[in-house]
Design a protein around this motif. Structure first.
Motif, PDB file in Angstrom:
ATOM      1  N   MET A  77     -15.968  -8.819  32.476  1.00 29.32           N
ATOM      2  CA  MET A  77     -14.546  -8.667  32.786  1.00 29.32           C
ATOM      3  C   MET A  77     -14.324  -7.429  33.646  1.00 29.32           C
ATOM      4  O   MET A  77     -14.647  -6.307  33.225  1.00 29.32           O
ATOM      5  CB  MET A  77     -13.748  -8.519  31.487  1.00 29.32           C
ATOM      6  CG  MET A  77     -12.280  -8.186  31.689  1.00 29.32           C
ATOM      7  SD  MET A  77     -11.301  -9.619  32.180  1.00 29.32           S
ATOM      8  CE  MET A  77     -11.124 -10.424  30.579  1.00 29.32           C
ATOM      9  N   PRO A  78     -13.778  -7.572  34.849  1.00 26.61           N
ATOM     10  CA  PRO A  78     -13.441  -6.376  35.631  1.00 26.61           C
ATOM     11  C   PRO A  78     -12.409  -5.524  34.889  1.00 26.61           C
ATOM     12  O   PRO A  78     -11.389  -6.036  34.421  1.00 26.61           O
ATOM     13  CB  PRO A  78     -12.848  -6.961  36.922  1.00 26.61           C
ATOM     14  CG  PRO A  78     -13.381  -8.350  37.007  1.00 26.61           C
ATOM     15  CD  PRO A  78     -13.496  -8.821  35.590  1.00 26.61           C
ATOM     16  N   LEU A  79     -12.699  -4.236  34.788  1.00 27.28           N
ATOM     17  CA  LEU A  79     -11.842  -3.327  34.033  1.00 27.28           C
ATOM     18  C   LEU A  79     -11.453  -2.121  34.882  1.00 27.28           C
ATOM     19  O   LEU A  79     -12.171  -1.740  35.811  1.00 27.28           O
ATOM     20  CB  LEU A  79     -12.572  -2.822  32.779  1.00 27.28           C
ATOM     21  CG  LEU A  79     -13.027  -3.878  31.775  1.00 27.28           C
ATOM     22  CD1 LEU A  79     -13.908  -3.238  30.714  1.00 27.28           C
ATOM     23  CD2 LEU A  79     -11.828  -4.572  31.126  1.00 27.28           C
TER      24      LEU A  79
ATOM     25  N   ASP B  83     -16.531  -5.043  37.450  1.00 27.81           N
ATOM     26  CA  ASP B  83     -15.718  -5.001  38.671  1.00 27.81           C
ATOM     27  C   ASP B  83     -16.598  -4.918  39.912  1.00 27.81           C
ATOM     28  O   ASP B  83     -16.349  -5.606  40.918  1.00 27.81           O
ATOM     29  CB  ASP B  83     -14.732  -3.834  38.622  1.00 27.81           C
ATOM     30  CG  ASP B  83     -15.404  -2.485  38.398  1.00 27.81           C
ATOM     31  OD1 ASP B  83     -16.570  -2.453  37.950  1.00 27.81           O
ATOM     32  OD2 ASP B  83     -14.752  -1.451  38.660  1.00 27.81           O
ATOM     33  N   GLU B  84     -17.653  -4.102  39.839  1.00 29.48           N
ATOM     34  CA  GLU B  84     -18.552  -3.973  40.991  1.00 29.48           C
ATOM     35  C   GLU B  84     -19.398  -5.230  41.172  1.00 29.48           C
ATOM     36  O   GLU B  84     -19.670  -5.654  42.301  1.00 29.48           O
ATOM     37  CB  GLU B  84     -19.449  -2.748  40.816  1.00 29.48           C
ATOM     38  CG  GLU B  84     -18.700  -1.426  40.765  1.00 29.48           C
ATOM     39  CD  GLU B  84     -18.033  -1.069  42.092  1.00 29.48           C
ATOM     40  OE1 GLU B  84     -18.387  -1.682  43.120  1.00 29.48           O
ATOM     41  OE2 GLU B  84     -17.156  -0.185  42.099  1.00 29.48           O
ATOM     42  N   ARG B  85     -19.804  -5.838  40.082  1.00 28.47           N
ATOM     43  CA  ARG B  85     -20.581  -7.087  40.170  1.00 28.47           C
ATOM     44  C   ARG B  85     -19.769  -8.185  40.845  1.00 28.47           C
ATOM     45  O   ARG B  85     -20.268  -8.909  41.713  1.00 28.47           O
ATOM     46  CB  ARG B  85     -21.005  -7.550  38.769  1.00 28.47           C
ATOM     47  CG  ARG B  85     -22.000  -6.657  38.060  1.00 28.47           C
ATOM     48  CD  ARG B  85     -22.438  -7.341  36.773  1.00 28.47           C
ATOM     49  NE  ARG B  85     -23.304  -6.509  35.952  1.00 28.47           N
ATOM     50  CZ  ARG B  85     -23.985  -6.956  34.910  1.00 28.47           C
ATOM     51  NH1 ARG B  85     -23.885  -8.230  34.537  1.00 28.47           N
ATOM     52  NH2 ARG B  85     -24.759  -6.150  34.209  1.00 28.47           N
TER      53      ARG B  85
ATOM     54  N   LEU C 119     -10.590  -5.725  40.211  1.00 28.28           N
ATOM     55  CA  LEU C 119     -11.414  -6.159  41.341  1.00 28.28           C
ATOM     56  C   LEU C 119     -10.874  -5.567  42.634  1.00 28.28           C
ATOM     57  O   LEU C 119     -11.646  -5.085  43.479  1.00 28.28           O
ATOM     58  CB  LEU C 119     -11.437  -7.678  41.431  1.00 28.28           C
ATOM     59  CG  LEU C 119     -12.077  -8.236  42.709  1.00 28.28           C
ATOM     60  CD1 LEU C 119     -13.555  -7.881  42.790  1.00 28.28           C
ATOM     61  CD2 LEU C 119     -11.887  -9.754  42.803  1.00 28.28           C
ATOM     62  N   ALA C 120      -9.552  -5.617  42.815  1.00 29.91           N
ATOM     63  CA  ALA C 120      -8.959  -5.058  44.030  1.00 29.91           C
ATOM     64  C   ALA C 120      -9.333  -3.586  44.188  1.00 29.91           C
ATOM     65  O   ALA C 120      -9.680  -3.131  45.287  1.00 29.91           O
ATOM     66  CB  ALA C 120      -7.441  -5.226  43.991  1.00 29.91           C
TER      67      ALA C 120
END
Length: 366
Positions: A161-163, A351-353, A23-24
């Motif tokens: 899941m952010p990847l 991640d973008e969502r 996410l970062a």
């Protein structure tokens, strides 16, 4: 106007830290990138992983929650009060516009401090069965994001899941020739990837090695990550012309391992399931037989969509591999069907969502 200030709370284990860092990275790619601060404790993996990715890490006191009644439980309220007070002071110092929590003993004081400071909260839950911190956080959150559809969390939205982009942007077909060559695998043989997480898994190691002859005799090559401490896991040299069986201690580049493989035999931790489905690699999932059953629940949506198989740890054996995986790996049409269903169950842009949600909540508080 000054940049938004986003505070991320996801220390402890890789299962919390990796989605936090993904996410970062997504937030940092935005044109008006916010100021990002990560919260952690001195005892977690975040002390190494967060600075290595170039993010500011601020430490707060840990608040481990005993899983059963013990005398230590009596000390929890005092620890929580101290951690919340320290975290609230940090949020003020950072002029936080939003706190994003990923669960665990770092997130709980962050949620409580944010509520007292009037800072909005976004919760992300990785597992199909949420932990205590996120169950509490969801009650005070502006938005709640979940990885697995149907996760029993208050107002949960399915985001995924952010990847890392190395995984979410992987083109397996284009990368496959170089990946197989890098692992000393043949270019055109069906390939089984075996791994049990960063430390390996004894039951997976035993079953795969015991099935080595059946696999290689069928023309199936194997890439097996045994875990760095499992040096007793060895496979006798294969006869000349046989399919390779490559054993490594650890896979530094999971993206290359995924590109090399046609099927995985693995545990079903939340990050593993999300990564495999995002890249469209089908798997035979072997849930960890201890805990609250969350690994089975993590894998079920992918399995029910036709993107993988599920086998109990107690039922995994060389005979099961020979009877189930060998026929699948030698059937290109069946493998392609599983791969397509796995990809359909994946969310490569989670991640973008999640970044969209976080920025919307943060901007709304100004």
């Amino acid at each position: 106007m000054s940049a938004l200030s986003v505070v991320l709370a996801g220390g402890g284990t890789g299962g919390h830290i990796e989605p936090m860092l993904a996410l970062a990275d997504a937030l940092r790619r935005r044109p008006d990138a916010p100021r990002i601060t990560c919260l952690g404790t001195a005892r977690g993996m975040e002390t190494r992983l967060v600075p290595a990715r170039g993010y500011d890490l601020r430490l707060i006191p840990p608040v481990p929650l005993p899983r059963r009644p013990t005398p230590d439980l009596l000390r929890v309220p005092g620890r929580v009060r101290r951690a919340v007070a320290d975290t609230r002071a940090l949020l003020g110092e950072l002029s936080a516009d939003v706190v994003v929590g990923f669960g665990g003993y770092v997130a709980l004081p962050a949620y409580l401090a944010a509520r007292r400071a009037g800072v909005p909260v976004v919760v992300h839950e990785q597992n199909a069965l949420p932990g205590l911190a996120n169950r509490i956080g969801a009650r005070v959150a502006a938005r709640v994001a979940v990885t697995v559809p149907g996760t029993p969390l208050h107002r949960g939205e399915h985001v995924g899941m952010p990847l890392r982009t190395a995984i979410s942007g992987l083109d397996r077909a284009a990368t496959r020739p170089a990946a197989r060559a890098g692992f000393d695998l043949d270019a055109d043989r069906p390939t089984l990837l075996v791994f049990g997480g960063s430390q390996g898994a004894a039951s997976l190691n035993r079953a795969a090695v015991a099935a080595a002859d059946a696999l290689t005799a069928a023309g199936i090559q194997v890439l097996h990550a045994r875990g760095p401490k499992n040096t007793d896991v060895t496979v006798p040299p294969r006869p000349a012309g046989s399919a390779p069986y490559v054993v490594v201690d650890y896979l530094e580049r999971m993206d290359l391992a995924y590109a090399a493989a046609d099927l995985a035999l693995c545990r079903s931790g939340a990050v593993t399931v999300a990564e495999l489905s995002a890249v469209g690699l089908p798997a035979a999932f072997v849930p960890l037989p201890i805990g609250n059953g969350e690994q089975r629940r993590n894998a079920l949506p992918v399995v029910e969509a036709g993107g993988g198989l599920l086998v109990d740890d107690a039922d995994l054996s060389a005979a099961w591999i020979g009877a189930t995986l060998v026929p699948l790996l030698t059937d290109p049409a069946a493998l392609a069907g599983y791969a397509a269903h796995a990809a359909a169950a994946g969310v490569p842009d989670a991640d973008e969502r999640l970044a969209d949600i976080v920025l919307e909540v943060a901007a709304g508080d100004r």
